[in-house]
Design an enzyme around this catalytic site. Structure first.
Site, short mmCIF file in Angstrom:
data_model
loop_
_atom_site.label_atom_id
_atom_site.label_comp_id
_atom_site.label_asym_id
_atom_site.label_seq_id
_atom_site.Cartn_x
_atom_site.Cartn_y
_atom_site.Cartn_z
CE1 TYR A 158 -44.68 -26.26 -6.80
CE2 TYR A 158 -42.46 -27.20 -7.62
CZ TYR A 158 -43.88 -27.14 -7.48
OH TYR A 158 -44.72 -28.67 -6.66
CB ALA B 145 -44.13 -31.58 -8.09
CB SER C 169 -43.34 -36.05 -6.70
OG SER C 169 -44.42 -36.04 -7.14
CE1 TYR D 178 -50.70 -34.89 -4.05
CE2 TYR D 178 -50.02 -34.22 -5.31
CZ TYR D 178 -49.81 -34.10 -4.59
OH TYR D 178 -49.26 -32.73 -3.28
CB THR E 263 -50.85 -36.45 -0.59
OG1 THR E 263 -48.89 -37.56 -0.92
CG2 THR E 263 -50.22 -35.27 -0.17
NE ARG F 98 -48.20 -24.58 -2.60
CZ ARG F 98 -47.29 -25.58 -2.95
NH1 ARG F 98 -47.36 -25.87 -3.87
NH2 ARG F 98 -48.62 -26.29 -2.28
CE LYS G 1 -45.54 -36.43 1.61
NZ LYS G 1 -45.60 -34.51 1.93
CG HIS H 273 -47.78 -30.15 0.93
ND1 HIS H 273 -49.01 -31.62 0.76
CD2 HIS H 273 -47.09 -30.49 0.31
CE1 HIS H 273 -48.74 -31.61 -0.98
NE2 HIS H 273 -47.32 -30.65 -1.44
NE ARG I 134 -44.42 -27.00 -1.42
CZ ARG I 134 -43.65 -26.15 -2.74
NH1 ARG I 134 -42.67 -25.74 -2.04
NH2 ARG I 134 -44.08 -26.50 -3.95
N GLY J 160 -38.56 -29.50 8.25
CA GLY J 160 -37.93 -28.76 8.76
C GLY J 160 -36.70 -29.42 8.76
CB VAL J 161 -35.21 -33.14 9.13
CG1 VAL J 161 -34.23 -33.81 8.59
CG2 VAL J 161 -36.79 -33.15 9.43
C1 LIG Z 1 -41.22 -28.00 -4.62
C2 LIG Z 1 -42.00 -29.16 -3.51
C3 LIG Z 1 -42.74 -29.72 -4.14
C4 LIG Z 1 -43.49 -30.77 -3.15
N1 LIG Z 1 -44.40 -31.76 -4.66
C5 LIG Z 1 -45.05 -32.91 -3.20
C6 LIG Z 1 -46.11 -34.33 -3.93
O1 LIG Z 1 -45.95 -33.95 -5.56
N2 LIG Z 1 -46.55 -34.50 -3.36
C7 LIG Z 1 -45.96 -34.35 -2.12
O2 LIG Z 1 -47.30 -35.04 -1.17
N3 LIG Z 1 -45.70 -33.89 -1.12
C8 LIG Z 1 -44.75 -32.93 -1.74
N4 LIG Z 1 -43.91 -31.87 -1.09
C9 LIG Z 1 -44.04 -31.93 0.02
C10 LIG Z 1 -43.13 -32.97 0.93
O3 LIG Z 1 -43.36 -33.78 0.22
C11 LIG Z 1 -42.61 -32.78 2.26
O4 LIG Z 1 -44.48 -32.86 3.12
C12 LIG Z 1 -41.63 -31.09 2.67
O5 LIG Z 1 -41.27 -31.03 1.12
C13 LIG Z 1 -41.04 -31.04 3.64
O6 LIG Z 1 -41.37 -30.01 3.83
P1 LIG Z 1 -38.88 -29.78 3.87
O7 LIG Z 1 -39.12 -29.20 2.59
O8 LIG Z 1 -38.84 -28.88 4.92
O9 LIG Z 1 -38.61 -31.23 4.10
C14 LIG Z 1 -44.01 -31.00 -2.06
C15 LIG Z 1 -42.60 -29.57 -1.21
C16 LIG Z 1 -41.82 -29.19 -1.93
C17 LIG Z 1 -41.12 -28.18 -1.42
C1 LIG Z 2 -49.92 -30.23 -5.93
C2 LIG Z 2 -48.14 -30.39 -6.04
C3 LIG Z 2 -48.49 -29.32 -7.48
C4 LIG Z 2 -47.08 -31.10 -5.71
C5 LIG Z 2 -46.94 -30.59 -4.40
O1 LIG Z 2 -47.84 -31.01 -3.94
C6 LIG Z 2 -46.46 -29.31 -3.91
O2 LIG Z 2 -46.01 -28.30 -5.14
O3 LIG Z 2 -46.23 -28.70 -2.91
#
Ligand SMILES: Cc1cc2nc3c(=O)[nH]c(=O)nc-3n(C[C@H](O)[C@H](O)[C@H](O)COP(=O)(O)O)c2cc1C
Ligand SMILES: CC(C)CC(=O)C(=O)O
Length: 364
Positions: free
Chosen positions: A26, A81, A108, A130, A156, A165, A232, A256, A259, A289-290
């Site tokens: 995940y 999350a 989150s 959200y 977001t 995924r 975002k 994101h 994702r 990617g930072v």
């Molecule tokens: C496991 C995971 C959960 C995430 N959950 C959220 C979330 O709840 N809400 C959201 O806006 N972005 C979520 N994101 C996106 C991050 O806020 C962010 O955009 C992203 O992780 C940045 O990229 P990086 O992981 O390469 O640093 C999630 C990303 C990951 C990897």
């Molecule tokens: C949408 C939620 C499951 C959390 C999220 O943003 C993510 O998993 O990338």
């Protein structure tokens, strides 16, 4: 003797060995073929730094402001999350680490710790939002964040549906039963169970999140919130202009973490386009990617006010909880300090477009 960790990738390597498959997949996965996920990091390698020399770099300051609030460095924490799958202290450990290093944490909506319980100390905190189909549930989140001292809402805008995924589908992702989406316990929306032939998360999003999401929701969030509102998930100049017209206070350039929609460009590749469209009217941030101080330097040179880290925080949490996140932040902050020193910049405002070059790419 165990080897010291020397880069953010080392935290990830530890997590790869240590986390269970449901959580690891995940956290690490991207959508579909994960092309954007890979690009986010690779694209930084195509940007080169143009260093200036002989500039007395004996004292370098990383400090800056975001939305008028002081932070010690332009490296902040993105919302991710369900952090308690990485470490029992989850979001609370992240918040304490962010406070110890005087940086901003974005919580989150789908945290495994309640908004109020994360609002410890004096650190800068924003809530990621959200928009639920249940508008009242959404309104309550905004109000709870305001009442708890959060200073901005990051809406977001790239998730009307969850990206596809594949590992989560194969694993039939579920939130471990001892954890909950803590902000929704009193509303019967707190569990993410396994779904038939699907990721439990994708099923949850489809049932709860409002897929009609559009610019009128941005106005609605602004009308409810007494604190600044950011969007975002912007990747184009067209949407950046609409965001400015909508009166938002900031933009986070984000895909994101690769994702959501696969094969969208790396965020560093669209940052300049977005910044040009915004033309200084509001603050622009970047995530995706930072992983190195030089990445941060490049993002700042191309117009970001600050950057946000997603996965590295999860890996660091898994490594050693609050202290792990502090260690990770210290590492990348010191990398940034060194990059600035060697490029002849003694403050973040010294970092300009002329400090980077992108070979073979015509300038915008
Ligand atoms: C496991 C995971 C959960 C995430 N959950 C959220 C979330 O709840 N809400 C959201 O806006 N972005 C979520 N994101 C996106 C991050 O806020 C962010 O955009 C992203 O992780 C940045 O990229 P990086 O992981 O390469 O640093 C999630 C990303 C990951 C990897
Ligand atoms: C949408 C939620 C499951 C959390 C999220 O943003 C993510 O998993 O990338």
């Amino acid at each position: 003797m165990t080897k010291p960790l020397v880069s953010l990738d080392d935290f990830e390597q530890h997590a790869l060995r240590n986390l269970d498959r449901n959580a690891l997949d995940y956290y690490r996965s991207g959508a579909q073929d994960m092309i954007t996920l890979r690009e986010n990091q690779r694209a930084f390698d195509r940007v080169f730094i143009r260093p200036r020399v002989l500039r007395d770099v004996s004292t370098v300051s990383l400090s800056t402001t975001i939305l008028g609030q002081h932070i010690a460095s332009p490296i902040c924490i993105a919302p991710t999350a369900m952090q308690r799958m990485a470490h029992p202290d989850g979001e609370l450990a992240t918040a304490r680490a962010a406070e110890r290093r005087s940086t901003c944490m974005v919580l989150s909506s789908w945290s495994t710790t309640r908004i109020e319980d994360v609002a410890v100390g004096s650190g800068v905190k924003w809530l990621q939002l959200y928009v639920y189909k249940d508008r009242e549930a959404t309104r309550r989140l905004i109000e709870r964040a305001q009442d708890s001292g959060y200073t901005a809402i990051a809406l977001t805008v790239d998730t009307p549906f969850l990206g596809r995924r594949l590992p989560d589908i194969r694993n039939r992702f579920r939130l471990p039963p001892h954890l909950t989406m803590a902000n929704f316990v009193d509303q019967g929306k707190a569990q993410v169970g396994a779904a038939d032939n699907a990721s439990g998360l994708a099923a949850y999003v489809a049932s709860q999140i409002d897929p009609t999401l559009n610019w009128s929701h941005v106005q609605w969030v602004k009308s409810v919130a007494r604190i600044p509102v950011l969007v975002k998930g912007i990747l184009t100049a067209e949407d950046a202009r609409l965001a400015v017209d909508a009166g938002v206070d900031g933009i986070i350039v984000s895909n994101h973490g690769g994702r959501q929609l696969d094969t969208v460009p790396a965020t560093i590749d669209v940052l300049e386009e977005v910044c040009r469209a915004v033309d200084g009217r509001i603050e622009v941030y970047l995530d995706g990617g930072v992983r190195r101080g030089t990445d941060v330097f490049k993002a700042l040179a191309l117009g970001a006010r600050a950057v946000f880290l997603g996965r590295p925080v999860l890996w660091a949490l898994n490594y050693n909880g609050e202290d792990g996140v502090v260690e990770m932040l210290d590492m990348i902050n010191e990398e940034l300090r060194l990059a600035m020193s060697l490029a002849g910049c003694i403050s973040v405002t010294d970092i300009t477009r002329s400090h980077v070059t992108i070979p073979n790419q015509p300038r915008l």
